[in-house]
Design a protein around this motif. Structure first.
Motif, mmCIF file in Angstrom:
data_model
loop_
_atom_site.group_PDB
_atom_site.id
_atom_site.type_symbol
_atom_site.label_atom_id
_atom_site.label_comp_id
_atom_site.label_asym_id
_atom_site.label_seq_id
_atom_site.Cartn_x
_atom_site.Cartn_y
_atom_site.Cartn_z
ATOM 1 N N SER A 127 37.115 70.981 40.981
ATOM 2 C CA SER A 127 37.578 71.872 42.048
ATOM 3 C C SER A 127 37.022 73.275 41.877
ATOM 4 C CB SER A 127 39.111 71.912 42.079
ATOM 5 O OG SER A 127 39.629 72.588 40.954
ATOM 6 N N VAL A 128 36.994 73.778 40.631
ATOM 7 C CA VAL A 128 36.450 75.118 40.385
ATOM 8 C C VAL A 128 34.936 75.137 40.632
ATOM 9 C CG1 VAL A 128 36.133 76.945 38.675
ATOM 10 C CG2 VAL A 128 38.274 75.670 38.737
ATOM 11 N N ALA A 129 34.241 74.061 40.241
ATOM 12 C CA ALA A 129 32.802 73.973 40.509
ATOM 13 C C ALA A 129 32.531 74.012 42.010
ATOM 14 C CB ALA A 129 32.232 72.695 39.901
ATOM 15 N N THR A 130 33.377 73.346 42.792
ATOM 16 C CA THR A 130 33.233 73.377 44.248
ATOM 17 C C THR A 130 33.441 74.785 44.788
ATOM 18 O OG1 THR A 130 33.960 71.087 44.502
ATOM 19 C CG2 THR A 130 34.187 72.529 46.415
ATOM 20 N N ALA A 131 34.517 75.447 44.318
ATOM 21 C CA ALA A 131 34.800 76.805 44.782
ATOM 22 C C ALA A 131 33.657 77.748 44.436
ATOM 23 C CB ALA A 131 36.107 77.294 44.157
ATOM 24 N N MET A 132 33.119 77.614 43.220
ATOM 25 C CA MET A 132 32.010 78.461 42.802
ATOM 26 C C MET A 132 30.765 78.157 43.639
ATOM 27 S SD MET A 132 31.097 80.730 40.331
ATOM 28 C CE MET A 132 31.609 80.427 38.636
ATOM 29 N N SER A 133 30.457 76.889 43.825
ATOM 30 C CA SER A 133 29.274 76.507 44.600
ATOM 31 C C SER A 133 29.349 77.030 46.027
ATOM 32 C CB SER A 133 29.132 74.974 44.630
ATOM 33 O OG SER A 133 28.894 74.451 43.356
ATOM 34 N N ASP A 134 30.487 76.810 46.661
ATOM 35 C CA ASP A 134 30.649 77.220 48.051
ATOM 36 C C ASP A 134 30.568 78.739 48.193
ATOM 37 O OD1 ASP A 134 31.384 76.890 50.882
ATOM 38 O OD2 ASP A 134 33.279 77.782 50.256
ATOM 39 N N THR A 135 31.222 79.453 47.269
ATOM 40 C CA THR A 135 31.222 80.914 47.349
ATOM 41 C C THR A 135 29.825 81.484 47.163
ATOM 42 O OG1 THR A 135 33.503 81.026 46.530
ATOM 43 C CG2 THR A 135 32.175 83.021 46.344
ATOM 44 N N LEU A 136 29.118 81.028 46.139
ATOM 45 C CA LEU A 136 27.772 81.547 45.911
ATOM 46 C C LEU A 136 26.817 81.133 47.028
ATOM 47 C CD1 LEU A 136 27.211 81.161 42.048
ATOM 48 C CD2 LEU A 136 28.099 83.094 43.354
ATOM 49 N N GLN B 53 40.723 78.740 55.266
ATOM 50 C CA GLN B 53 41.390 78.414 54.006
ATOM 51 C C GLN B 53 41.679 76.920 53.905
ATOM 52 O OE1 GLN B 53 40.988 80.831 52.245
ATOM 53 N NE2 GLN B 53 40.810 82.404 53.830
ATOM 54 N N SER B 54 41.968 76.278 55.031
ATOM 55 C CA SER B 54 42.176 74.829 55.015
ATOM 56 C C SER B 54 40.893 74.102 54.646
ATOM 57 C CB SER B 54 42.666 74.346 56.383
ATOM 58 O OG SER B 54 43.914 74.925 56.708
ATOM 59 N N VAL B 55 39.772 74.590 55.154
ATOM 60 C CA VAL B 55 38.480 73.994 54.811
ATOM 61 C C VAL B 55 38.211 74.151 53.320
ATOM 62 C CG1 VAL B 55 35.984 74.227 55.109
ATOM 63 C CG2 VAL B 55 37.485 74.224 57.107
ATOM 64 N N ASN B 56 38.490 75.358 52.792
ATOM 65 C CA ASN B 56 38.299 75.583 51.352
ATOM 66 C C ASN B 56 39.163 74.636 50.528
ATOM 67 O OD1 ASN B 56 36.463 77.651 51.774
ATOM 68 N ND2 ASN B 56 38.000 79.266 51.642
ATOM 69 N N PHE B 57 40.411 74.467 50.950
ATOM 70 C CA PHE B 57 41.320 73.581 50.218
ATOM 71 C C PHE B 57 40.800 72.139 50.221
ATOM 72 C CE2 PHE B 57 44.815 70.498 50.380
ATOM 73 C CZ PHE B 57 45.428 70.757 49.165
ATOM 74 N N LEU B 58 40.407 71.653 51.388
ATOM 75 C CA LEU B 58 39.936 70.269 51.478
ATOM 76 C C LEU B 58 38.629 70.064 50.706
ATOM 77 C CD1 LEU B 58 40.726 69.522 55.236
ATOM 78 C CD2 LEU B 58 41.930 68.656 53.211
ATOM 79 N N ALA B 59 37.776 71.082 50.718
ATOM 80 C CA ALA B 59 36.518 70.973 49.977
ATOM 81 C C ALA B 59 36.781 70.907 48.471
ATOM 82 C CB ALA B 59 35.610 72.151 50.306
ATOM 83 N N THR B 60 37.647 71.795 47.957
ATOM 84 C CA THR B 60 37.953 71.771 46.523
ATOM 85 C C THR B 60 38.693 70.494 46.151
ATOM 86 O OG1 THR B 60 39.962 73.091 46.931
ATOM 87 C CG2 THR B 60 37.969 74.271 46.237
ATOM 88 N N LEU B 61 39.513 69.975 47.066
ATOM 89 C CA LEU B 61 40.198 68.703 46.803
ATOM 90 C C LEU B 61 39.176 67.570 46.697
ATOM 91 C CD1 LEU B 61 42.816 67.058 46.537
ATOM 92 C CD2 LEU B 61 42.858 66.883 49.045
ATOM 93 N N SER B 62 38.177 67.575 47.571
ATOM 94 C CA SER B 62 37.153 66.526 47.506
ATOM 95 C C SER B 62 36.368 66.631 46.205
ATOM 96 C CB SER B 62 36.214 66.630 48.714
ATOM 97 O OG SER B 62 35.426 67.811 48.652
ATOM 98 N N GLY B 63 36.041 67.854 45.773
ATOM 99 C CA GLY B 63 35.341 68.025 44.509
ATOM 100 C C GLY B 63 36.155 67.529 43.330
ATOM 101 N N ALA B 64 37.464 67.805 43.344
ATOM 102 C CA ALA B 64 38.341 67.351 42.262
ATOM 103 C C ALA B 64 38.419 65.836 42.224
ATOM 104 C CB ALA B 64 39.735 67.953 42.448
ATOM 105 N N LEU B 65 38.589 65.219 43.389
ATOM 106 C CA LEU B 65 38.715 63.756 43.444
ATOM 107 C C LEU B 65 37.416 63.071 43.036
ATOM 108 C CD1 LEU B 65 40.778 63.324 46.746
ATOM 109 C CD2 LEU B 65 41.593 63.069 44.390
#
Length: 440
Positions: A318-327, A415-427
């Motif tokens: 999930s953190v890797a997704t957040a970092m990837s998307d932000t950068l 924010q919903s998109v961010n949540f779903l994206a990080t959830l997909s990365g975690a799963l």
């Protein structure tokens, strides 16, 4: 008066639930009977003036009574109930006194959090002493847990009062009480000493204030980051915190990258790049869930006893997704015309779902940073595990872009998109690790 009303919560351990219920009933009837005069002026919320009734106090008392009922009928301890009510009451008192001293919002916030934490610890200690006859010596082993519950509750209460539920203390009280109940159930996973809890608070507050001073986070964003950091250190460890703070630090600084140019193109973050609580939670809520899952699994509180390391990989994914998307967004937006990920047609900068090859490379690099930190800090993360974390981050970044191109602005918010994206990365991360473990 507000703090004094909250102190009446001690009636439950002093007497019994019936005494507490009787006091609550008297307080409600008394509040409804007062319709004007100095006492009304003293206790009235802003919305009470139009109605001519002290409905604010009534709902506050009812919220406290509801929390007390939960405490005496479920596994929630009376100590958590008393600590929560005193936290809200005396934290509010400290904040009001700070308003008379200075106009700086950050000082008001600090006053609320410090005094609320002290009040919560004092309330829990008093409730344990009254109900169980505990002495100061017998309370010592429980002090780290009480400090952790008090500080976590104070941070959440301050956050809710600042942004989500301004002046809605009954909702704040109920929410903080439920958080305290949840965290108290994880007590088997809380192995830190009092000094270690204080150190964790110092570290997270230092990082949080630095983000506020550097204008990469608003006060609400700062509070959210401190709360997430504290929970991560206590329930996971400093290694988990290092992974999380890498996102906050690098992601926050990336929003400042060529900010004026991004502002001219209309793609810069609002508020001069300072991220609020919604942005922080949208990117880190799944990571927090993974930390709680890890603690619950380590304490054998989850059905089926899942392997705790699965939650570690879900966290990292999930953190890797957040970092990837932000950068990808912050760096890619300053380069050539983006293309819509679904059709590859050129689109205007800032279009949801628009990507650039420079942004994609930056996103992969961001995921690699999280994977590298995880590989260096956790024995469970092997070379294959690190590769899986990178893959999960890239998948999550792609999901974010696909949702942006198809659903964002029509069905989903940012924010919903961010949540779903990080959830997909975690799963994806957890499932890939599980698959390799089964195949191996």
């Amino acid at each position: 008066m507000f703090a004094a009303l909250c102190t009446l919560a001690l009636a439950v351990p002093l007497g019994n639930p019936r005494v507490g219920a009787a006091i609550a009933a008297v307080a409600v009837l008394g509040a409804l009977a007062v319709t004007d005069g100095p006492l009304f002026e003293l206790l009235a919320y802003p919305s009470d003036y139009e109605a001519g009734r002290l409905y604010g106090i009534v709902t506050l008392v009812l919220a406290g009574a509801t929390l007390g009922l939960i405490a005496v009928t479920t596994s929630m301890s009376v100590a958590v109930f008393v600590g929560t009510v005193l936290l809200v009451g005396y934290g509010n008192l400290a904040e009001q006194l700070a308003h008379r001293w200075t106009d700086r919002d950050v000082v008001h916030t600090a006053a609320f959090c410090v005094v609320a934490t002290v009040a919560a610890v004092a309330g829990q200690s008093a409730a344990r002493s009254i109900a169980d006859g505990a002495t100061l010596e017998s309370l010592s082993p429980a002090l780290p847990t009480m400090l952790f519950l008090g500080a976590s509750g104070a941070l959440l209460a301050s956050l809710l009062r600042d942004i989500l539920f301004a002046n809605d203390d009954p909702v704040v009280m109920l929410t903080v009480g439920l958080l305290g109940w949840l965290l108290a159930e994880l007590e088997p996973a809380l192995a830190l000493s009092g000094g270690e809890i204080v150190a964790a608070l110092a570290v997270t507050v230092a990082f949080g204030y630095a983000s506020y001073a550097l204008e990469t986070a608003s006060i609400a964003g700062m509070l959210t980051g401190i709360l997430l950091g504290l929970l991560t250190i206590v329930l996971g460890g400093y290694g988990w915190f290092a992974v999380l703070i890498s996102f906050f630090a690098i992601g926050g600084l990336s929003s400042k990258y060529r900010y004026e140019e991004k502002a001219e193109r209309g793609v810069a973050e609002d508020n001069n790049g300072a991220r609020g609580s919604g942005n922080v939670l949208g990117n880190a809520a799944v990571a927090l869930g993974a930390v709680l899952g890890y603690a619950a699994s380590s304490a054998t509180l989850l059905p089926g006893n899942p392997e705790p390391s699965l939650f570690l990989f879900a966290f990292a994914g999930s953190v890797a997704t957040a970092m990837s998307d932000t950068l990808s967004s912050e760096i890619g937006s300053v380069f050539e015309t983006p293309r819509l990920i679904t059709t590859l047609e050129p689109v205007e900068p800032g279009t949801d779902g628009g990507v650039t090859w420079q942004g994609e490379i930056a996103g992969v690099a961001g995921a690699a940073v999280v994977a590298g930190i995880s590989y260096g800090l956790f024995d469970a993360v092997t070379t294959v595990g690190a590769a899986i974390i990178v893959a999960a981050g890239v998948v999550g970044m792609t999901v974010d872009s696909l949702l942006g191109a198809t659903l964002e602005g029509r069905v989903l918010g940012n924010q919903s998109v961010n949540f779903l994206a990080t959830l997909s990365g975690a799963l994806v991360c957890a499932l890939l690790v599980l698959s390799f473990a089964v195949l191996g």
